[in-house]
Design a protein around this motif. Structure first.
Motif, PDB file in Angstrom:
ATOM      1  N   PHE A 293      32.624  36.690  57.722  1.00 38.83           N
ATOM      2  CA  PHE A 293      33.470  35.749  57.001  1.00 38.83           C
ATOM      3  C   PHE A 293      33.305  35.831  55.487  1.00 38.83           C
ATOM      4  CE2 PHE A 293      29.579  33.371  56.758  1.00 38.83           C
ATOM      5  CZ  PHE A 293      29.718  32.568  55.647  1.00 38.83           C
ATOM      6  N   LEU A 294      32.095  36.129  55.006  1.00 35.59           N
ATOM      7  CA  LEU A 294      31.862  36.030  53.568  1.00 35.59           C
ATOM      8  C   LEU A 294      32.599  37.117  52.797  1.00 35.59           C
ATOM      9  CD1 LEU A 294      30.534  34.435  51.340  1.00 35.59           C
ATOM     10  CD2 LEU A 294      28.490  35.865  51.581  1.00 35.59           C
ATOM     11  N   GLN A 295      32.645  38.345  53.310  1.00 37.31           N
ATOM     12  CA  GLN A 295      33.382  39.360  52.562  1.00 37.31           C
ATOM     13  C   GLN A 295      34.881  39.119  52.631  1.00 37.31           C
ATOM     14  OE1 GLN A 295      31.042  41.787  54.966  1.00 37.31           O
ATOM     15  NE2 GLN A 295      32.615  43.313  55.348  1.00 37.31           N
ATOM     16  N   ALA A 296      35.339  38.408  53.684  1.00 38.63           N
ATOM     17  CA  ALA A 296      36.745  38.006  53.731  1.00 38.63           C
ATOM     18  C   ALA A 296      37.032  36.949  52.662  1.00 38.63           C
ATOM     19  CB  ALA A 296      37.093  37.477  55.118  1.00 38.63           C
ATOM     20  N   ILE A 297      36.145  35.952  52.546  1.00 41.15           N
ATOM     21  CA  ILE A 297      36.298  34.948  51.488  1.00 41.15           C
ATOM     22  C   ILE A 297      36.301  35.601  50.116  1.00 41.15           C
ATOM     23  CG2 ILE A 297      35.086  33.086  50.263  1.00 41.15           C
ATOM     24  CD1 ILE A 297      34.233  31.950  52.896  1.00 41.15           C
ATOM     25  N   GLU A 298      35.319  36.459  49.880  1.00 40.51           N
ATOM     26  CA  GLU A 298      35.163  37.058  48.561  1.00 40.51           C
ATOM     27  C   GLU A 298      36.365  37.916  48.184  1.00 40.51           C
ATOM     28  OE1 GLU A 298      30.275  37.098  48.653  1.00 40.51           O
ATOM     29  OE2 GLU A 298      31.375  38.960  49.013  1.00 40.51           O
ATOM     30  N   GLY A 299      36.988  38.562  49.173  1.00 36.50           N
ATOM     31  CA  GLY A 299      38.222  39.280  48.881  1.00 36.50           C
ATOM     32  C   GLY A 299      39.338  38.334  48.480  1.00 36.50           C
ATOM     33  N   GLY A 300      39.383  37.161  49.126  1.00 37.37           N
ATOM     34  CA  GLY A 300      40.448  36.213  48.831  1.00 37.37           C
ATOM     35  C   GLY A 300      40.320  35.566  47.469  1.00 37.37           C
ATOM     36  N   ILE A 301      39.097  35.303  47.019  1.00 35.71           N
ATOM     37  CA  ILE A 301      38.933  34.585  45.746  1.00 35.71           C
ATOM     38  C   ILE A 301      38.735  35.536  44.565  1.00 35.71           C
ATOM     39  CG2 ILE A 301      38.051  32.553  46.915  1.00 35.71           C
ATOM     40  CD1 ILE A 301      35.262  33.253  46.028  1.00 35.71           C
ATOM     41  N   ASP A 302      38.814  36.835  44.813  1.00 40.47           N
ATOM     42  CA  ASP A 302      38.705  37.847  43.764  1.00 40.47           C
ATOM     43  C   ASP A 302      40.086  38.043  43.135  1.00 40.47           C
ATOM     44  OD1 ASP A 302      38.509  40.117  42.228  1.00 40.47           O
ATOM     45  OD2 ASP A 302      37.836  41.424  43.848  1.00 40.47           O
ATOM     46  N   THR A 303      40.292  37.467  41.950  1.00 37.06           N
ATOM     47  CA  THR A 303      41.616  37.531  41.330  1.00 37.06           C
ATOM     48  C   THR A 303      41.898  38.882  40.668  1.00 37.06           C
ATOM     49  OG1 THR A 303      43.124  36.367  39.818  1.00 37.06           O
ATOM     50  CG2 THR A 303      40.834  36.569  39.113  1.00 37.06           C
ATOM     51  N   ALA A 304      40.868  39.608  40.245  1.00 38.38           N
ATOM     52  CA  ALA A 304      41.087  40.857  39.506  1.00 38.38           C
ATOM     53  C   ALA A 304      41.666  41.954  40.400  1.00 38.38           C
ATOM     54  CB  ALA A 304      39.783  41.331  38.873  1.00 38.38           C
ATOM     55  N   HIS A 305      41.323  41.948  41.687  1.00 38.80           N
ATOM     56  CA  HIS A 305      41.739  43.066  42.540  1.00 38.80           C
ATOM     57  C   HIS A 305      43.246  43.113  42.751  1.00 38.80           C
ATOM     58  CE1 HIS A 305      42.147  40.241  45.938  1.00 38.80           C
ATOM     59  NE2 HIS A 305      42.757  41.217  46.580  1.00 38.80           N
TER      60      HIS A 305
END
Length: 426
Positions: A170-182
């Protein structure tokens, strides 16, 4: 924030009493879509949450039960049970249980046997709102009131919700979602357009403000002419993101732009799999969603009906087929060569492995929201240990927030100019 391997384990593991699993058990989290149990006495549904196998069913009165996946008699699977007359009946020996886990009948025993009074099964409380069946799996004495996010208050005509499964923690899914630069890279679906707002400035400046619900974070991209493209997001603990969106849609022979808010709730299925609940709703309480808008939005994300394996929430594009990447399209048209915004994220997140080793990372300035989320989640494991309330778990902590995006002058204070647009309208 540099993460050690020990912290990474504490952040990611949710099964068998792991600290992060205990954090999630102190919140109301989605268990399944309401449409998965659409009517009274509909077939039961398998549910897996935090490494625990459960069964959901809607009884004859319309009440939803979320109970142990196995009968208390011989541990037969209740998924094959008969949903009838206000209970689920095991097909092995006919034992029957209600939505609260009480054993109602033991027909394989002699009439009047008192065994049923001590043969109940585990059952979790549920709350139905926003097209989702929510549950709280922790101690009853620390259970907060049910969630009250703005989108849950929107009428059915103003919102939509969907679900997707992903084969990673779940955490890498969250981190992908809240990463605005990507989004300037992975979601660049038109390499010929160098004037898009996210292409004009690919290294946004981030700010993070801690809030009762979790945190507010902003990205500011300088796009020339003294203007800034501002996006203000909300992250509500433990795993909800809200953002603003304005997508084109076609209706009644004309093309228009529709202001809306959307987001995700990332729910740990177990240590290695995640269920993502995707929601969108009208930004204006007086303006229902146009017909087919949510369906068009889902299609653009790569979550249309044709994108799923039949009868499941698993995407057709998956690690086994390299997400059907097209290298020629990647060379000439899009940054990734993968179709669908959601699918592009999944390719990167699952490609990291089921649980990424964060001790090997080199974080930069645009990772501020990610490091903040990690710190807060680690803090919540300490709160559980101390028996303290969870950040953002009370409805009043999160019910007044929304997200926005806008253009502003470079010298304007972003918090002030966005203030009225980030407060709930419903």
């Amino acid at each position: 924030m540099r993460i050690t391997r020990e912290q990474n384990e504490r952040l990611t593991r949710v099964e068998n009493g792991a600290p992060m699993g205990e954090v999630f058990r102190r919140y109301w989290i989605p268990a399944l879509l309401a449409d998965e149990v659409p009517e009274p006495d509909a077939p039961p549904v398998r549910v897996r949450l935090l490494g625990e196998d459960l069964v959901a069913f809607r009884d004859s009165n319309g009440e939803v039960g979320l109970v142990d996946a196995y009968c208390s008699h011989r541990r037969a699977p209740l998924f094959f049970g008969r949903n009838e007359e206000c209970g689920i009946r095991c097909v092995y020996h006919g034992w029957k249980f209600d939505v609260n886990g009480n054993c109602l009948d033991t027909p394989s025993e002699e009439p009047g046997a008192r065994l049923r009074f001590r043969a109940g099964i585990k059952a979790y409380p549920v709350h139905e709102a926003g097209g989702i069946i929510w549950t709280c799996m922790g101690p009853v004495d620390s259970m907060p009131e049910p969630p009250d996010h703005e989108w849950l208050r929107a009428p059915e005509t103003h919102r939509g919700v969907s679900k997707t499964n992903e084969a990673c923690n779940f955490l890498q899914a969250i981190e992908g979602g809240i990463d605005t630069a990507h989004s300037s890279f992975a979601h660049n679906n038109d390499l010929s357009n160098n004037r898009s707002l996210r292409a004009l400035d690919r290294h946004p400046e981030l700010d993070v403000d801690l809030q009762p619900h979790g945190f507010t974070y902003s990205s500011r991209r300088r796009i020339g002419g003294g203007r800034v493209y501002l996006r203000v997001y909300q992250f509500a603990m433990p795993s909800t993101q809200i953002r603003s969106v304005r997508l084109s849609w076609h209706g009644e022979g004309e093309e228009a732009s529709y202001p809306a808010l959307h987001g995700h709730i990332w729910v740990p299925v177990d240590d290695h799999n995640t269920a993502i609940y995707n929601f969108a709703y009208s930004a204006d309480p007086g303006q229902p969603m146009p017909e087919n808008w949510f369906e068009d939005h889902e299609h653009e994300m790569g979550r249309g009906p044709e994108d799923f394996k039949p009868g499941t929430f698993w995407l057709v594009r998956e690690p086994a087929n390299d997400f059907m990447i097209d290298r020629e399209i990647q060379r000439t048209r899009t940054f990734t060569g993968i179709e669908g915004v959601n699918t592009q994220d999944f390719a990167i997140q699952t490609g990291m492995g089921r649980i990424v080793d964060r001790s090997q990372e080199a974080l930069g300035s645009t990772d501020l929201a990610i490091s903040t989320a990690r710190k807060l989640l680690l803090d919540m494991t300490d709160r559980v240990r101390r028996g303290e309330p969870m950040l953002g778990s009370a409805p009043e902590d999160h019910n007044g927030t929304r997200a926005t995006d806008m253009l502003m002058a470079e010298d304007e204070p972003w918090r002030e100019v966005s203030k009225d647009l980030t407060a709930a309208w419903y």
